[in-house]
Design a protein around this motif. Structure first.
Motif, PDB file in Angstrom:
ATOM      1  N   PHE A 175      -7.054   8.577  -0.815  1.00 53.66           N
ATOM      2  CA  PHE A 175      -6.712   9.672   0.081  1.00 53.66           C
ATOM      3  C   PHE A 175      -7.751   9.774   1.186  1.00 53.66           C
ATOM      4  O   PHE A 175      -8.951   9.596   0.958  1.00 53.66           O
ATOM      5  CB  PHE A 175      -6.655  10.988  -0.691  1.00 53.66           C
ATOM      6  CG  PHE A 175      -5.484  11.073  -1.616  1.00 53.66           C
ATOM      7  CD1 PHE A 175      -4.242  11.464  -1.135  1.00 53.66           C
ATOM      8  CD2 PHE A 175      -5.605  10.752  -2.956  1.00 53.66           C
ATOM      9  CE1 PHE A 175      -3.146  11.550  -1.981  1.00 53.66           C
ATOM     10  CE2 PHE A 175      -4.517  10.827  -3.805  1.00 53.66           C
ATOM     11  CZ  PHE A 175      -3.290  11.227  -3.332  1.00 53.66           C
ATOM     12  N   VAL A 176      -7.274  10.121   2.364  1.00 54.79           N
ATOM     13  CA  VAL A 176      -8.132  10.233   3.532  1.00 54.79           C
ATOM     14  C   VAL A 176      -8.845  11.585   3.516  1.00 54.79           C
ATOM     15  O   VAL A 176      -8.340  12.552   2.949  1.00 54.79           O
ATOM     16  CB  VAL A 176      -7.243  10.058   4.785  1.00 54.79           C
ATOM     17  CG1 VAL A 176      -7.966  10.453   6.043  1.00 54.79           C
ATOM     18  CG2 VAL A 176      -6.739   8.630   4.875  1.00 54.79           C
ATOM     19  N   PHE A 228       0.734  14.247   4.674  1.00 50.17           N
ATOM     20  CA  PHE A 228       0.883  12.842   5.006  1.00 50.17           C
ATOM     21  C   PHE A 228      -0.466  12.134   4.931  1.00 50.17           C
ATOM     22  O   PHE A 228      -1.421  12.554   5.573  1.00 50.17           O
ATOM     23  CB  PHE A 228       1.472  12.723   6.416  1.00 50.17           C
ATOM     24  CG  PHE A 228       1.796  11.316   6.807  1.00 50.17           C
ATOM     25  CD1 PHE A 228       2.991  10.740   6.418  1.00 50.17           C
ATOM     26  CD2 PHE A 228       0.899  10.551   7.543  1.00 50.17           C
ATOM     27  CE1 PHE A 228       3.294   9.438   6.772  1.00 50.17           C
ATOM     28  CE2 PHE A 228       1.201   9.245   7.891  1.00 50.17           C
ATOM     29  CZ  PHE A 228       2.405   8.692   7.504  1.00 50.17           C
ATOM     30  N   ASN A 229      -0.549  11.072   4.123  1.00 51.71           N
ATOM     31  CA  ASN A 229      -1.790  10.312   4.031  1.00 51.71           C
ATOM     32  C   ASN A 229      -1.759   9.196   5.070  1.00 51.71           C
ATOM     33  O   ASN A 229      -0.932   8.284   4.978  1.00 51.71           O
ATOM     34  CB  ASN A 229      -1.942   9.729   2.621  1.00 51.71           C
ATOM     35  CG  ASN A 229      -3.350   9.210   2.379  1.00 51.71           C
ATOM     36  OD1 ASN A 229      -4.319   9.919   2.635  1.00 51.71           O
ATOM     37  ND2 ASN A 229      -3.460   7.984   1.917  1.00 51.71           N
ATOM     38  N   THR A 230      -2.661   9.271   6.043  1.00 52.11           N
ATOM     39  CA  THR A 230      -2.581   8.318   7.161  1.00 52.11           C
ATOM     40  C   THR A 230      -2.875   6.877   6.739  1.00 52.11           C
ATOM     41  O   THR A 230      -2.485   5.956   7.437  1.00 52.11           O
ATOM     42  CB  THR A 230      -3.537   8.727   8.300  1.00 52.11           C
ATOM     43  OG1 THR A 230      -4.822   8.986   7.736  1.00 52.11           O
ATOM     44  CG2 THR A 230      -3.047   9.982   8.994  1.00 52.11           C
ATOM     45  N   LEU A 231      -3.561   6.693   5.592  1.00 54.41           N
ATOM     46  CA  LEU A 231      -3.742   5.317   5.090  1.00 54.41           C
ATOM     47  C   LEU A 231      -2.611   4.925   4.133  1.00 54.41           C
ATOM     48  O   LEU A 231      -2.808   4.105   3.240  1.00 54.41           O
ATOM     49  CB  LEU A 231      -5.104   5.146   4.418  1.00 54.41           C
ATOM     50  CG  LEU A 231      -6.291   4.961   5.362  1.00 54.41           C
ATOM     51  CD1 LEU A 231      -7.565   4.709   4.580  1.00 54.41           C
ATOM     52  CD2 LEU A 231      -6.065   3.809   6.337  1.00 54.41           C
ATOM     53  N   TYR A 232      -1.421   5.539   4.310  1.00 54.08           N
ATOM     54  CA  TYR A 232      -0.233   5.156   3.546  1.00 54.08           C
ATOM     55  C   TYR A 232      -0.405   5.474   2.065  1.00 54.08           C
ATOM     56  O   TYR A 232      -1.059   6.457   1.725  1.00 54.08           O
ATOM     57  CB  TYR A 232       0.137   3.685   3.824  1.00 54.08           C
ATOM     58  CG  TYR A 232       0.128   3.404   5.314  1.00 54.08           C
ATOM     59  CD1 TYR A 232       1.166   3.844   6.129  1.00 54.08           C
ATOM     60  CD2 TYR A 232      -0.949   2.762   5.929  1.00 54.08           C
ATOM     61  CE1 TYR A 232       1.133   3.640   7.500  1.00 54.08           C
ATOM     62  CE2 TYR A 232      -0.989   2.559   7.304  1.00 54.08           C
ATOM     63  CZ  TYR A 232       0.064   2.993   8.072  1.00 54.08           C
ATOM     64  OH  TYR A 232       0.024   2.799   9.422  1.00 54.08           O
TER      65      TYR A 232
END
Lengths: 427, 427
Positions: B225-226, B212-216
């Motif tokens: 990508f985080v 899951f990429n927390t910055l959507y």
């Protein structure tokens, strides 16, 4: 119904609603009127324990089926919970990577000053801590760390990891931690965000990890569950961890930051969401809050890179920790939220200089993510401490042979749990 | 490096970058200069197949490790993909629940008129379809449905389900479907949203279901990508389904709508995200797009409630279908996105009137969700058709004994796949 002129029946039901708390029996009412009265009572927020019992006592099937479908359960307080936390239930833990916290704390004064701060000075830095007046705080330095855990292990708490010493000493239910290069963000209307209030709201409202609500957090003002969301899952579970985000300088790794030096995060996404069960995400330690009583022991300093530095992109300790917490939450039935609140991250450091240090972290993630994704804990793990010990054993066994950094991490997880238990017993 | 006055070396590298496409050999350059040139080439967007090969041909370890870590692979086109789709690769499928589509199509004219429309008239309704001029469309009525599938099965395509007949007949790669009570939404700046462009963008950029990429959405402009996101997962996978959302009247079930008649969704969340693998979500058929070649057969009309009506909250067929598609995507390695684009949903119907019909759907979801959550397909299922047949068998076996609605759904899933194959063979 609302646009037509009200019927006498409707007016009578309005009047009944007004005096609903003075009735002791409703069973004489015809079923369709009872149903209408029930829905209006709900809408008016008047359904409490006593009135719910009145409706149940009618024994009318339609009413019982409504109560069942809404999953309304008898509780001692009003059905709609009020969200609040006492100021003394919260510790804000600050890792001082630079000794002068003046401008950082001044920026946060309006938000932080109600709460108790635990400030940990990075044991590697020199110079006296500078903290402006008007805050309620305790500070801890290298000497304090050495006194509690012995001189040889002080390095565990160097750099960003010094905050974990604060997690260890806190006695509060909720811990919030924000990096000292962040200032309050503004929302799309230009209003300063109260990150603490948002984190507390995230932790106090339920999380919904077992089914994804496409309209995001259903407990947010104005939101609800989408059609098709099972009513049995709408109670949600306790939220143990709230991961906030970053405007301006996003939390990227050194290669990405080096490749896109002009990239800034300007997108304010007005949402909080629960990360679904069994999905892993890269937690960032920059801006988080957690329920220490539920998962405190899982927020641990254990994954240190050989060349770890003083920039976030030179570390992955928090990403590792986040996956530990996620596995623990999935196992114990707690939720993890991500999204609001944002903080505004200021510029710091040169990513190209950090590139060489970072490769180790980037490469290790290729092993770390599949490991945590496939991690299954046994039913014997009933507390966060138990879970961490099981994860440490698996790290040693499955990852230890790949790189000694994993063996060290596993040992350090076990030591952390022992330390956690010792400190808790002592206080 | 940027703020200092440029060194001679830096100017020389700038000049090399300017002429990078004319070099045939770079191996004479010292490694640190080569590294700098490589990063600058990347940043300048000049890395194409030829230049990538030049850098690889140097054989320098640092360069190869950069290429590996960024997961740069040889392709025939420039490294950054350009997002585009031909207008004739898209069908917009409209279910006409009311015969007069004039105001609906006028609202969408600017967005729809470039594309081909397939308009299916609900076989239950009377009256001629009214469609304004200037659109490129085909219409299908009860007679067309009966001709293709036989008169006895026409009821399968009644109400909201009539759109599935359009899915069946389309020969395009992408299908977009929007309910006829929706109009274009406006974003937070008041600008009308092009829902078609956003859906196409969602389908053409990769999905990232495995972490899951927390910055959507990392493929969104300005996003990435985080830190901690494994580089090996950054290519993502094909996106097969894009689920849009709703402003104003949200897609709630009848009980929630009845309980909160004043509730309107006003929160514009400016984000697209991939629903993580193995997480289920309640897809709504109101505003979706999908890749017909990847998952077309899984978008099927099969879950009909006995008292299904002409309001969304009286149906769960799309929620069922969404879970079928999600299971298929998880199995075949495709992604599902949710979020943007929004549409503006107008008021229609009285939820309290629908309450009695809806209970069945609400109750059945309690069985349906755990079923799909635990559904595992076998390696033998290699296409969407195979997957649907396996799901249908499991529905019959595991859910059939609970309620005959499930047996009917299973039969209808099998029939649908046969129908799909027949129509594809014929055309």
């Amino acid at each position: 119904m609302r646009t037509d002129p009200p019927s006498l029946l409707s007016l009578a039901i309005d009047s009944a609603l007004l005096h609903i708390s003075s009735y002791s029996d409703l069973s004489f009412l015809p079923e369709h009127i009872l149903e209408d009265l029930f829905l209006r009572t709900l809408r008016a927020g008047k359904l409490n324990e006593k009135i719910l019992k009145l409706f149940i006592a009618t024994g009318k099937e339609e009413i019982l089926s409504l109560i069942g479908a809404f999953n309304i359960q008898c509780v001692l307080t009003p059905v709609l919970p009020t969200i609040s936390v006492r100021d003394d239930e919260v510790d804000i833990v600050i890792a001082a990577i630079e000794p002068d916290l003046t401008s950082f704390l001044e920026e946060w004064r309006a938000v932080f000053s109600r709460f108790h701060l635990i400030i940990i000075k990075d044991p590697d830095i020199k110079g006296e801590l500078k903290i402006p007046g008007g805050f309620n705080y305790d500070t801890y330095t290298k000497a304090d760390i050495q006194q509690i855990i012995g001189p040889s292990n002080a390095a565990t708490f160097s750099g960003y990891s010094c905050r974990y010493f604060g997690y260890l000493l806190s006695k509060k239910k909720y811990i919030i931690s924000i990096d000292d290069d962040c200032i309050p963000a503004k929302d799309t209307k230009g209003i300063q965000v109260d990150a603490i209030a948002q984190h507390i709201n995230n932790l106090l409202t339920p999380a919904t990890p077992f089914f994804f609500n496409t309209l995001y957090d259903p407990f947010c003002k104005g939101a609800d569950f989408v059609r098709g969301y099972p009513f049995s899952l709408r109670n949600g579970v306790s939220c143990a961890l709230s991961c906030g985000l970053w405007l301006n300088l996003a939390d990227l790794d050194a290669p990405t930051q080096a490749l896109k030096p002009e990239l800034r995060n300007t997108r304010y996404v007005d949402a909080v969401l629960t990360v679904p069960a069994r999905a892993m995400m890269p937690m960032s330690g920059i801006n988080i809050a957690f329920d220490r009583e539920l998962v405190g022991p899982a927020l641990l300093p254990s994954f240190k890179l050989a060349k770890e530095g003083k920039f976030r992109w030179e570390t992955v300790e928090d990403v590792w920790t986040g996956m530990c917490v996620k596995v623990v939450c999935d196992h114990l039935g707690y939720g993890v939220k991500t999204g609001l609140p944002y903080v505004w991250r200021k510029e710091r450091g040169n990513a190209i200089e950090s590139l060489k240090k970072e490769w180790e972290g980037v490469k290790l993630m290729e092993e770390v993510v599949p490991f945590f994704q496939s991690m299954k804990l046994t039913p014997a793990a009933k507390t966060a401490e138990d879970c961490v010990i099981e994860i440490a054993a698996a790290v040693k066994e499955q990852l230890g042979r790949i790189d000694p950094v994993f063996t060290r991490a596993a040992d350090s997880m076990v030591e952390w749990v022992q330390l956690w238990k010792t400190v808790k017993t002592r206080t």
